[in-house]
Design a protein around this motif. Structure first.
Motif, mmCIF file in Angstrom:
data_model
loop_
_atom_site.group_PDB
_atom_site.id
_atom_site.type_symbol
_atom_site.label_atom_id
_atom_site.label_comp_id
_atom_site.label_asym_id
_atom_site.label_seq_id
_atom_site.Cartn_x
_atom_site.Cartn_y
_atom_site.Cartn_z
ATOM 1 N N LEU A 205 0.831 -1.205 0.000
ATOM 2 C CA LEU A 205 0.000 0.000 0.000
ATOM 3 C C LEU A 205 0.867 1.256 0.000
ATOM 4 N N ASP A 206 1.929 1.230 0.796
ATOM 5 C CA ASP A 206 2.823 2.395 0.834
ATOM 6 C C ASP A 206 3.504 2.594 -0.517
ATOM 7 N N CYS A 207 3.889 1.484 -1.156
ATOM 8 C CA CYS A 207 4.535 1.552 -2.465
ATOM 9 C C CYS A 207 3.585 2.120 -3.512
ATOM 10 N N PHE A 208 2.352 1.670 -3.503
ATOM 11 C CA PHE A 208 1.378 2.135 -4.486
ATOM 12 C C PHE A 208 1.120 3.624 -4.350
ATOM 13 N N HIS A 209 0.998 4.084 -3.121
ATOM 14 C CA HIS A 209 0.685 5.499 -2.902
ATOM 15 C C HIS A 209 1.891 6.406 -3.163
ATOM 16 N N SER A 210 3.092 5.904 -2.908
ATOM 17 C CA SER A 210 4.290 6.727 -3.107
ATOM 18 C C SER A 210 4.868 6.597 -4.506
ATOM 19 N N GLY A 211 4.600 5.459 -5.170
ATOM 20 C CA GLY A 211 5.178 5.213 -6.483
ATOM 21 C C GLY A 211 6.651 4.883 -6.433
ATOM 22 N N ALA A 212 7.163 4.522 -5.249
ATOM 23 C CA ALA A 212 8.585 4.220 -5.067
ATOM 24 C C ALA A 212 8.739 2.878 -4.351
ATOM 25 N N PRO A 213 9.884 2.199 -4.530
ATOM 26 C CA PRO A 213 10.119 0.939 -3.817
ATOM 27 C C PRO A 213 10.036 1.140 -2.311
ATOM 28 N N VAL A 214 9.517 0.136 -1.615
ATOM 29 C CA VAL A 214 9.354 0.230 -0.166
ATOM 30 C C VAL A 214 9.941 -1.022 0.480
ATOM 31 N N ALA A 215 10.819 -0.839 1.477
ATOM 32 C CA ALA A 215 11.411 -1.937 2.231
ATOM 33 C C ALA A 215 11.859 -1.404 3.585
ATOM 34 N N ARG A 216 12.150 -2.324 4.503
ATOM 35 C CA ARG A 216 12.698 -1.958 5.803
ATOM 36 C C ARG A 216 13.949 -2.791 6.062
ATOM 37 N N ALA A 217 14.860 -2.245 6.860
ATOM 38 C CA ALA A 217 16.176 -2.860 7.037
ATOM 39 C C ALA A 217 16.131 -4.186 7.779
ATOM 40 N N ASP A 218 15.192 -4.326 8.700
ATOM 41 C CA ASP A 218 15.136 -5.560 9.492
ATOM 42 C C ASP A 218 13.729 -5.755 10.043
ATOM 43 N N LEU A 219 13.560 -6.854 10.774
ATOM 44 C CA LEU A 219 12.240 -7.205 11.296
ATOM 45 C C LEU A 219 11.731 -6.174 12.299
ATOM 46 N N ASP A 220 12.614 -5.650 13.148
ATOM 47 C CA ASP A 220 12.189 -4.643 14.124
ATOM 48 C C ASP A 220 11.641 -3.400 13.424
ATOM 49 N N ALA A 221 12.288 -3.014 12.341
ATOM 50 C CA ALA A 221 11.813 -1.847 11.595
ATOM 51 C C ALA A 221 10.463 -2.134 10.939
ATOM 52 N N MET A 222 10.271 -3.365 10.479
ATOM 53 C CA MET A 222 8.977 -3.737 9.911
ATOM 54 C C MET A 222 7.887 -3.703 10.971
ATOM 55 N N LEU A 223 8.198 -4.238 12.151
ATOM 56 C CA LEU A 223 7.217 -4.247 13.238
ATOM 57 C C LEU A 223 6.842 -2.823 13.653
ATOM 58 N N ALA A 224 7.811 -1.925 13.614
ATOM 59 C CA ALA A 224 7.536 -0.540 13.994
ATOM 60 C C ALA A 224 6.646 0.157 12.974
ATOM 61 N N THR A 225 6.782 -0.229 11.698
ATOM 62 C CA THR A 225 6.021 0.433 10.638
ATOM 63 C C THR A 225 4.685 -0.238 10.382
ATOM 64 N N TRP A 226 4.681 -1.580 10.323
ATOM 65 C CA TRP A 226 3.478 -2.346 9.981
ATOM 66 C C TRP A 226 3.295 -3.473 11.004
ATOM 67 N N PRO A 227 2.932 -3.188 12.240
ATOM 68 C CA PRO A 227 2.878 -4.224 13.287
ATOM 69 C C PRO A 227 1.895 -5.353 13.003
ATOM 70 N N VAL A 228 0.711 -5.025 12.521
ATOM 71 C CA VAL A 228 -0.301 -6.056 12.271
ATOM 72 C C VAL A 228 0.090 -6.914 11.069
ATOM 73 N N PHE A 229 0.484 -6.266 9.988
ATOM 74 C CA PHE A 229 0.909 -6.991 8.792
ATOM 75 C C PHE A 229 2.105 -7.887 9.084
ATOM 76 N N THR A 230 3.092 -7.363 9.816
ATOM 77 C CA THR A 230 4.325 -8.122 10.071
ATOM 78 C C THR A 230 4.047 -9.360 10.913
ATOM 79 N N LYS A 231 3.155 -9.258 11.864
ATOM 80 C CA LYS A 231 2.808 -10.426 12.674
ATOM 81 C C LYS A 231 2.189 -11.513 11.805
#
Length: 229
Positions: free
Chosen positions: A70-96
């Motif tokens: 969703l973030d990629c679609f709205h921004s039009g740019a590649p989206v990633a996070r450096a590690d699992l902790d960063a993913m949990l901080a950004t997308w807690p429900v999705f990451t679980k």
């Protein structure tokens, strides 16, 4: 590359998208992949996935309105996070939910042309962390080729016509999911095996996947006949 074969008239949109998902897992350091496209209202819809787990995760992402796609679609740019902790901080429900389905990282690449984002390529890995720069470049190139394939047909000269083609693909996708369930129930194949059987049958008989799916549902194509394809 198979994706280049779609740059001809009368290609099968659904088959194109599944080719992109499958080839992404073969060429990149990814364990599963999925494709989402925007419908006529601009809402993302799941269109293709390399595994059933990837499809379920993409559906969950849309249901919870949270995740890299969703973030990629709205921004039009590649989206990633450096590690699992960063993913949990950004997308807690999705990451679980991602971890529950066996993945440790996810990232998204835009499907863009002339400044318009029409969809997203999602990549899921069993290891944490994003793709390497070389894999990122290859993945984005594949997404670009598929985007051109969707938009290149001579009859697609206006955005309204593109929207109509994508809407037809969305309708075919609904039939495909129904047919997968019918085939799995009648033959005992898994959902993934059912899709691959339909795809082999479609290619062997020069049929579109949507047409094969409709024939499985109405009984015109015997489900047992696909078991050995």
């Amino acid at each position: 590359m198979d994706l280049a074969d779609t740059l001809v008239a009368d290609f099968d949109v659904i088959d194109l998208l599944h080719t992109l998902a499958t080839r992404s897992t073969e060429l990149l350091d990814a364990n599963a992949a999925g494709i989402m496209l925007a419908d006529q209202r601009g809402s993302l819809r799941v269109m293709a996935s390399s595994t059933e787990e990837a499809r379920l995760l993409e559906l969950y992402e849309l249901q919870r309105n949270e995740g890299p796609c969703l973030d990629c679609f709205h921004s039009g740019a590649p989206v990633a996070r450096a590690d699992l902790d960063a993913m949990l901080a950004t997308w807690p429900v999705f990451t679980k939910r991602m971890r529950e389905l066996g993945f440790s990282s996810a990232q998204a690449l835009p499907m863009r042309l002339h400044g318009d984002t029409i969809g997203v390529l999602n990549l899921f890995r069993s290891r944490p962390g994003p793709l390497t720069e070389s894999d990122l470049w290859i993945g984005q190139a594949m997404a670009h080729v598929a985007t051109v394939g969707l938009m290149q047909e001579r009859s697609i000269a206006a955005s309204e016509q593109l929207a109509e083609q994508l809407q037809a693909a969305l309708s075919s996708r609904v039939l495909l999911e129904q047919a997968k369930g019918v085939l799995a129930e009648r033959t005992g194949l898994s959902m993934d095996e059912s899709f691959h059987a339909m795809r082999r049958y479609a290619r062997a008989n020069q049929r579109r996947l949507g047409e094969v799916a409709a024939r499985i549902i109405d009984g015109t194509v015997d489900a047992e006949a696909l078991r050995g394809t």
